[in-house]
Design a protein around this motif. Structure first.
Motif, PDB file in Angstrom:
ATOM      1  N   UNK A 367      25.353  35.202   3.985  1.00  0.00           N
ATOM      2  CA  UNK A 367      25.662  34.320   5.113  1.00  0.00           C
ATOM      3  C   UNK A 367      24.482  34.482   6.222  1.00  0.00           C
ATOM      4  N   UNK A 368      24.646  33.347   6.092  1.00  0.00           N
ATOM      5  CA  UNK A 368      23.545  32.163   7.303  1.00  0.00           C
ATOM      6  C   UNK A 368      24.106  32.026   8.605  1.00  0.00           C
ATOM      7  N   UNK A 369      23.201  31.952   9.994  1.00  0.00           N
ATOM      8  CA  UNK A 369      23.703  31.415  11.384  1.00  0.00           C
ATOM      9  C   UNK A 369      22.842  30.170  11.478  1.00  0.00           C
ATOM     10  N   UNK A 370      21.698  29.949  11.861  1.00  0.00           N
ATOM     11  CA  UNK A 370      21.041  28.903  12.248  1.00  0.00           C
ATOM     12  C   UNK A 370      20.646  27.828  11.269  1.00  0.00           C
ATOM     13  N   UNK A 371      20.700  26.621  11.014  1.00  0.00           N
ATOM     14  CA  UNK A 371      20.469  25.825  10.136  1.00  0.00           C
ATOM     15  C   UNK A 371      20.936  26.254   8.456  1.00  0.00           C
ATOM     16  N   UNK A 372      22.148  25.902   8.210  1.00  0.00           N
ATOM     17  CA  UNK A 372      22.762  26.381   7.038  1.00  0.00           C
ATOM     18  C   UNK A 372      23.175  24.826   6.690  1.00  0.00           C
ATOM     19  N   UNK A 373      22.472  24.878   5.296  1.00  0.00           N
ATOM     20  CA  UNK A 373      23.351  23.826   4.362  1.00  0.00           C
ATOM     21  C   UNK A 373      23.518  24.367   3.273  1.00  0.00           C
ATOM     22  N   UNK A 374      24.856  24.187   3.100  1.00  0.00           N
ATOM     23  CA  UNK A 374      25.682  24.867   1.898  1.00  0.00           C
ATOM     24  C   UNK A 374      24.475  24.177   0.367  1.00  0.00           C
ATOM     25  N   UNK A 375      24.225  22.717   0.646  1.00  0.00           N
ATOM     26  CA  UNK A 375      23.574  22.257  -0.720  1.00  0.00           C
ATOM     27  C   UNK A 375      22.324  22.947  -0.783  1.00  0.00           C
ATOM     28  N   UNK A 376      21.394  22.515  -0.065  1.00  0.00           N
ATOM     29  CA  UNK A 376      20.197  22.768   0.550  1.00  0.00           C
ATOM     30  C   UNK A 376      20.087  24.556  -0.103  1.00  0.00           C
ATOM     31  N   UNK A 377      20.760  25.285   0.669  1.00  0.00           N
ATOM     32  CA  UNK A 377      20.426  26.807   0.407  1.00  0.00           C
ATOM     33  C   UNK A 377      20.898  27.246  -0.775  1.00  0.00           C
ATOM     34  N   UNK A 378      22.165  26.762  -1.292  1.00  0.00           N
ATOM     35  CA  UNK A 378      22.200  27.332  -3.189  1.00  0.00           C
ATOM     36  C   UNK A 378      21.249  26.686  -4.207  1.00  0.00           C
ATOM     37  N   UNK A 379      20.754  25.342  -3.738  1.00  0.00           N
ATOM     38  CA  UNK A 379      18.813  25.115  -3.953  1.00  0.00           C
ATOM     39  C   UNK A 379      17.612  26.251  -4.207  1.00  0.00           C
ATOM     40  N   UNK A 380      18.051  26.236  -2.698  1.00  0.00           N
ATOM     41  CA  UNK A 380      16.796  27.280  -2.286  1.00  0.00           C
ATOM     42  C   UNK A 380      17.080  28.882  -2.735  1.00  0.00           C
ATOM     43  N   UNK A 381      17.848  29.418  -2.932  1.00  0.00           N
ATOM     44  CA  UNK A 381      17.597  31.071  -3.432  1.00  0.00           C
ATOM     45  C   UNK A 381      18.263  30.563  -4.967  1.00  0.00           C
TER      46      UNK A 381
END
Length: 562
Positions: A367-381
């Motif tokens: 779960x993320x607060x600020x600056x969340x983007x599902x597409x970017x986050x899935x790529x990153x983590x």
């Protein structure tokens, strides 16, 4: 259609700044919709633990900071709640609304050690030895350290009680914290063939696994630094709040494979935290090679001519603020995005606990607060690590047991969620004039905090206060003038590498790990720690070696033992 992936390398001043009109202001945290009730409960429970364990004077003076936590969720069974009691345990970071959630580790901070201190500590001649300073005090890293400390203490407590039934929660005088609910359960395996003689002479190996009614959930008040805030190479869209999900439900998410169409531009690139203490001179152009341009044999006795370096290896001006690329001499500590991706491959428990665990411990959601983007986050983590695990299980290992154990390491894809719970809901930023994109938040304080349920209240607060520039524990009331330590001198935290190593060694000895011989020491070297890991956790270390051979992670900046 290809324009959204078109990418140029501009100087930071021309591409990373916006000009705003006089009088412009905005919310300190941009408004967001969130994903579901459960994401908001994870955030609220984590922030409640922050408010209860960190002094109000710090929180009031530092509205701009980062908080992270690992939270255990206890599932319903026949209408009741497993792992929860009616004790007044909300002061220990437990959700007091439904008593389903329990914070396992909390981190607060945005700092990391300067390169000079890191190099000094790694030196074999360093007086205090290795591991007493916490190198990376970013919130996500501290939360994971706290989690490792708490589960280690839970295992040790079980060993001390000889496996006697603890019930759903520990008593108020428990060393693990009043009302603490265990998240692990004991498994006992015996290396005998079943005969009475064999049973008498058997060596019992005690192991643990995550309880079947427990899942682990990661919270970060802001998107992890690094790739998770690199909002390029992919189409983004805003979250939609799902009203159909209940307070204990999260989306059943499947991550679609990501096309690796912009590797040369840094789509999956590893990033390090930019160290302002290092001279910022640019390396000579072309002296850093992309992963695929090492010397290659064209035919016997001949070498292929090296191709031109990838554009993402020629400059770091394309990186998110405060980050750089590996091997660019601007930092050695990896971004939190890189580390979370690593944890989604190898688990959050680390190497030294694997001999007593049935398998790696993974986060179910992030779960993320600020600056969340599902597409970017899935790529990153997680998704850029595609392929991890397939090589391990396809090796054809002759040892069936080792092959079975290796097969436990698979790429974990957590459900990704946004929360509309704010750390600073009423705060504003003055935006007039020239502002750098992504750098409007100000992280002035060097103080960082780490807490886990076992922590007692010291100095009227529960969390360890750390000086982010030394990596040592200090007295918060002396922190106004760190040059004058009239009170308690700096010491090392119980979640430092040194302390966790000693704690894990005690666990391994008590649990009956074969050929385990260790005496507590006042000083360790990096070489000592690595040798012990290879000796007692060879399977994990072998899988970790495979991780570093992955096409994305083969550029990982590893610490030098020399």
């Amino acid at each position: 259609p290809t324009d959204r992936f078109h990418f140029h390398f501009h100087s930071p001043k021309s591409s990373m700044q916006h000009i705003h009109a006089e009088g412009s202001v905005r919310h300190a945290e941009k408004r967001r919709k969130g994903t579901c009730q459960f994401a908001n409960r994870i955030a609220r429970t984590s922030l409640d633990a922050y408010e209860r364990s960190v002094p109000q004077s710090y929180r009031e003076a530092n509205k701009q900071t980062c908080v992270a936590a690992i939270v255990a969720h206890f599932h319903h069974q026949n209408g009741s709640i497993c792992g929860a009691t009616n004790n007044n345990i909300d002061d220990e970071g437990v959700d007091d609304t439904n008593l389903h959630l329990q914070v396992m580790g909390l981190g607060v901070g945005t700092k990391f050690l300067p390169d000079a201190i890191i190099r000094e500590e790694q030196s074999a001649t360093f007086e205090d030895g290795y591991g007493k300073r916490i190198r990376d005090c970013h919130a996500e890293v501290l939360a994971r350290r706290a989690f490792r400390c708490q589960i280690s203490l839970e295992i040790l407590s079980d060993l001390n009680s000889n496996g006697e039934e603890q019930g759903d929660a520990f008593s108020d005088d428990s060393s693990l914290g009043a009302g603490y609910s265990p998240v692990l359960e004991r498994i006992e395996s015996c290396d005998c063939n079943g005969s009475d003689d064999d049973k008498l002479n058997a060596t019992t190996s005690i192991r643990y696994q995550l309880r079947s009614d427990v899942t682990l959930h990661f919270y970060a008040s802001s998107a992890p630094c690094g790739n998770a805030v690199l909002k390029k190479f992919i189409k983004m869209q805003k979250e939609t709040f799902d009203e159909s999900l209940g307070p204990d439900d999260w989306p059943d998410e499947r991550h679609a494979p990501i096309a690796a169409h912009s590797l040369r531009l840094g789509q999956f690139a590893l990033l390090v935290k930019k160290d302002g203490s290092i001279s910022q001179s640019e390396p000579t152009e072309g002296n850093i090679e992309p992963p695929s341009t090492q010397h290659q044999k064209d035919s016997p006795g001949r070498e292929k001519k090296l191709r031109k370096p990838w554009p993402c290896r020629e400059s770091d001006s394309w990186c998110p603020p405060s980050c750089s690329i590996t091997g660019f001499d601007k930092g050695t500590i990896h971004s939190c995005s890189d580390k979370i991706c690593r944890w989604n491959c190898l688990g959050m428990q680390g190497s030294l606990l694997m001999p007593v665990l049935d398998g790696p411990l993974h986060m179910t959601t992030l779960t993320v607060g600020r600056k969340f983007s599902r597409a970017v986050c899935s790529r990153a983590v997680c998704c850029r690590a595609d392929g991890f695990g397939s090589r391990i299980t396809s090796k054809g290992n002759d040892d069936d047991k080792n092959a079975e154990n290796s097969g436990k390491y698979k790429l974990n894809h957590p459900t990704l969620m946004e929360t509309n719970v704010y750390m600073d809901e009423a705060g504003t930023h003055v935006m007039a004039g020239v502002k750098s994109v992504g750098e409007d938040a100000i992280f002035d304080s060097n103080l960082c905090w780490v807490w886990w349920p076992e922590k007692a209240f010291d100095f009227a607060y529960a969390a360890d206060c750390l000086d982010g520039k030394t990596g040592l524990k200090i007295n918060y009331h002396d922190s106004a003038d760190l040059e004058k330590q009239d009170g308690m001198p700096p010491s090392f935290s119980a979640c430092s590498t040194f302390s966790l190593f000693q704690l894990n060694m005690e666990i391994l000895q008590r649990s009956g790990v074969p050929n385990m011989s260790w005496k507590s020491q006042s000083k360790l070297s990096l070489s000592d720690i690595r040798q012990m890991k290879c000796q007692i956790s060879s399977q994990y270390e072998s899988v970790k070696t495979d991780f570093f051979r992955h096409r994305v992670f083969d550029q990982w900046s590893r610490r030098d033992c020399s």
